[in-house]
Design a protein around this motif. Sequence first.
Motif, short mmCIF file in Angstrom:
data_model
loop_
_atom_site.label_atom_id
_atom_site.label_comp_id
_atom_site.label_asym_id
_atom_site.label_seq_id
_atom_site.Cartn_x
_atom_site.Cartn_y
_atom_site.Cartn_z
N CYS A 79 3.22 -4.08 6.09
CA CYS A 79 1.93 -3.69 6.65
C CYS A 79 2.02 -2.32 7.30
CB CYS A 79 1.49 -4.73 7.65
SG CYS A 79 -0.19 -4.44 8.21
N LEU A 80 0.96 -1.52 7.14
CA LEU A 80 0.98 -0.14 7.62
C LEU A 80 0.05 0.09 8.81
CD1 LEU A 80 0.76 1.69 4.20
CD2 LEU A 80 2.79 1.26 5.54
N VAL A 81 -0.88 -0.81 9.03
CA VAL A 81 -1.89 -0.59 10.06
C VAL A 81 -1.65 -1.58 11.20
CG1 VAL A 81 -4.34 -0.40 10.51
CG2 VAL A 81 -3.47 0.08 8.23
N PRO A 82 -1.37 -1.09 12.42
CA PRO A 82 -1.03 -2.01 13.51
C PRO A 82 -2.13 -3.05 13.77
CG PRO A 82 -0.53 0.24 14.14
CD PRO A 82 -1.21 0.32 12.82
N ALA A 83 -3.41 -2.63 13.69
CA ALA A 83 -4.49 -3.57 13.99
C ALA A 83 -4.45 -4.78 13.07
CB ALA A 83 -5.83 -2.86 13.87
N PHE A 91 0.82 -1.21 0.00
CA PHE A 91 0.00 0.00 0.00
C PHE A 91 0.86 1.26 0.00
CE2 PHE A 91 -2.96 3.11 1.81
CZ PHE A 91 -4.02 2.90 0.97
N SER A 92 2.06 1.17 0.54
CA SER A 92 2.92 2.36 0.61
C SER A 92 3.76 2.53 -0.66
CB SER A 92 3.85 2.24 1.80
OG SER A 92 4.57 1.02 1.73
N GLU A 93 3.73 1.56 -1.56
CA GLU A 93 4.58 1.63 -2.75
C GLU A 93 3.82 2.32 -3.89
OE1 GLU A 93 7.44 -1.99 -3.11
OE2 GLU A 93 5.49 -2.75 -2.57
N SER A 94 4.60 2.82 -4.87
CA SER A 94 3.96 3.42 -6.03
C SER A 94 3.67 2.33 -7.06
CB SER A 94 4.88 4.47 -6.62
OG SER A 94 6.06 3.85 -7.02
N ASP A 147 -4.65 3.53 12.92
CA ASP A 147 -3.98 4.59 12.15
C ASP A 147 -2.85 4.02 11.31
OD1 ASP A 147 -5.64 6.16 13.56
OD2 ASP A 147 -4.11 7.03 14.88
N ILE A 148 -2.43 4.79 10.31
CA ILE A 148 -1.26 4.42 9.52
C ILE A 148 -0.02 4.66 10.39
CG2 ILE A 148 0.14 5.07 7.52
CD1 ILE A 148 -2.22 4.05 6.28
N TYR A 149 0.85 3.67 10.42
CA TYR A 149 2.02 3.73 11.30
C TYR A 149 3.06 4.74 10.79
CZ TYR A 149 5.40 1.96 14.64
OH TYR A 149 6.28 1.85 15.66
N GLN A 150 3.58 5.57 11.72
CA GLN A 150 4.56 6.61 11.37
C GLN A 150 5.90 6.32 12.05
OE1 GLN A 150 3.73 9.27 9.51
NE2 GLN A 150 1.56 8.80 9.37
N PRO A 151 7.01 6.83 11.51
CA PRO A 151 8.30 6.66 12.20
C PRO A 151 8.28 7.21 13.62
CG PRO A 151 8.66 7.48 9.99
CD PRO A 151 7.18 7.45 10.20
N LEU A 152 7.47 8.25 13.86
CA LEU A 152 7.39 8.85 15.19
C LEU A 152 6.86 7.85 16.22
CD1 LEU A 152 7.88 11.61 16.53
CD2 LEU A 152 5.45 12.05 16.25
N MET A 167 7.13 3.00 5.91
CA MET A 167 7.68 2.08 6.91
C MET A 167 6.59 1.23 7.50
SD MET A 167 8.79 3.93 10.43
CE MET A 167 9.18 2.39 11.22
N GLY A 168 6.97 0.05 7.94
CA GLY A 168 5.96 -0.88 8.45
C GLY A 168 5.76 -0.77 9.94
N VAL A 169 4.85 -1.59 10.42
CA VAL A 169 4.52 -1.56 11.86
C VAL A 169 5.69 -2.12 12.67
CG1 VAL A 169 2.92 -2.40 13.59
CG2 VAL A 169 2.11 -1.80 11.32
N THR A 170 6.03 -1.42 13.74
CA THR A 170 7.19 -1.80 14.55
C THR A 170 6.77 -1.96 16.01
OG1 THR A 170 8.50 -0.41 13.10
CG2 THR A 170 9.55 -1.11 15.13
#
Lengths: 295, 206
Positions: free
Chosen positions: B145-149, A208-211, B181-186, B1-4
């Motif tokens: 994956c971007l969403v922790p859930a 989903f994050s890729e173009s 939420d979409i996971y952020q580096p923060l 970035m992915g879920v960490t």
Amino acid sequence: MMSVEPLQTALSCIRTLRSNVGVAFEALGNGIRSDHGEEGKETKFLFELQDLLTVVNNNLRDVEQSINNLQPPHNPFNLGNSGFLSHEYAQDRQALYSQLVQSYKWTDKVHEYCSLAHAQLSQNSLTRSYTNTSSAKRRKIQTSSHNVLPIHVDKVINQIERLLPEMNVNIQRPFASNVILHVSVGRVLKAIIAFKGLLIEWIIVRGFSESLDLWTESRFKVFRKVTENAHAAVMRFYMPTMPDVSVKNFLTWLHSFNTLFSDACKGCGLHLRNAMPPTWREFRTLEPYHEECKP
Amino acid sequence: MGVTIVQHYPMTENRTGPQVIEFLTKRVHAMGAAQAGPFLVDCETYNSAPAFGPPRTVHLLNNSEQPATVFSILESGQKQVPLVSDPLFMDLMKKLGSVYTCKQQTRMEAKGPRFEVADFLVKLGTVTMNANFKGVLVEVEYRPCLVPAACWELLREFMQGFLGTCVPNQPPSYLQNRMQDIYQPLDTIQQYLDQFREYRKAVTVR
């Protein structure tokens, strides 16, 4: 075609002759040098000149011989329109001739490969186009899957989109006729699907994050695996007589990847196997399985 | 970035820090991991001078995954203000020496090897405070994956697979409110800061 080899030897003979004549005249022009010594320097100089001239003489004989070996072409070269290139006086366009020859060679090769490929492909029975080979007397109009009106394609795809809540579909026509579909499933994956009419030609699944682009695979192993399985699914759902049903089945199948990361495998009950989530979805039941667990 | 997920690995009596890292490295290798360089997360804490009203604390964090970024978190009472900026911000903080002073003794660092297992990224960090060993932190990232859930269950299974029972069944408290939420580096930085706070409180190694 005339053989090039004698022509090459003749040209190199002329080159040697020119160079040696140059050497001879240079020696003559320099006159007596200090390395001829003091004693009998005139005779030494004369001997040297004589040697050089003998070499020139031999070269000249070679040139004559190689020219005798050449056969003049029987008829004048027919260069077609490219003959006019010699009339070009603009400096920057004089190099056009070699480029012309190069591209001629290219097209010649392309032609050759095409005819080979055609011979190969015509034997291959795995073609996906629906061709009526039987010479039936009553000819029924076939529903073709790759020659469909754009409006019809749009209608079919929009209908399918309405059935699948988590799927977002964006229709694009970069080359006017055929559809490139940008699909996103939930916040899990994106896919790009190239159509020919209503026939799915190619699909790439990415994160989903890729173009999105048609030719590069995903950075992630998971989506490379899903792409591979999607290609299998395209083949599995392919129905030449009912193209819209096949597209619908395929997109429903792709929609089931909405739970790619959250579903456990039906076979082993676990999320991970070899550090990969279940990347396989059963075609009928859409149940998730690992690559290694699938029935 | 992915879920960490940043997970604390408890120390046992009879093992030293390097021994634990070596032990975990062996386990990660057993899963077919390939080493992919080192990593470093560090945290410096600045306190405001008493003359400037109620005390405020600024944490400055660097993560080697985002080398061109400095993360700072300002704490004032119950409120937290995060700021993501260029590395130049570090120099600015030094100029503000009269307002914010850096406590060198509280400089925290987590560094160690970094591994790739299929799409997972595993980092085994040795935590030190002002060069004193404090414990071991394990960071696991699932990059696709971007969403922790969506992938918490999967991450939990992966982490329990090689860390054992020290991994709780609930996601870290910081993530619990942000599962959709979409996971952020923060978010990674916040988890590190939470862990570093715990290490600072602890008197001995954790």
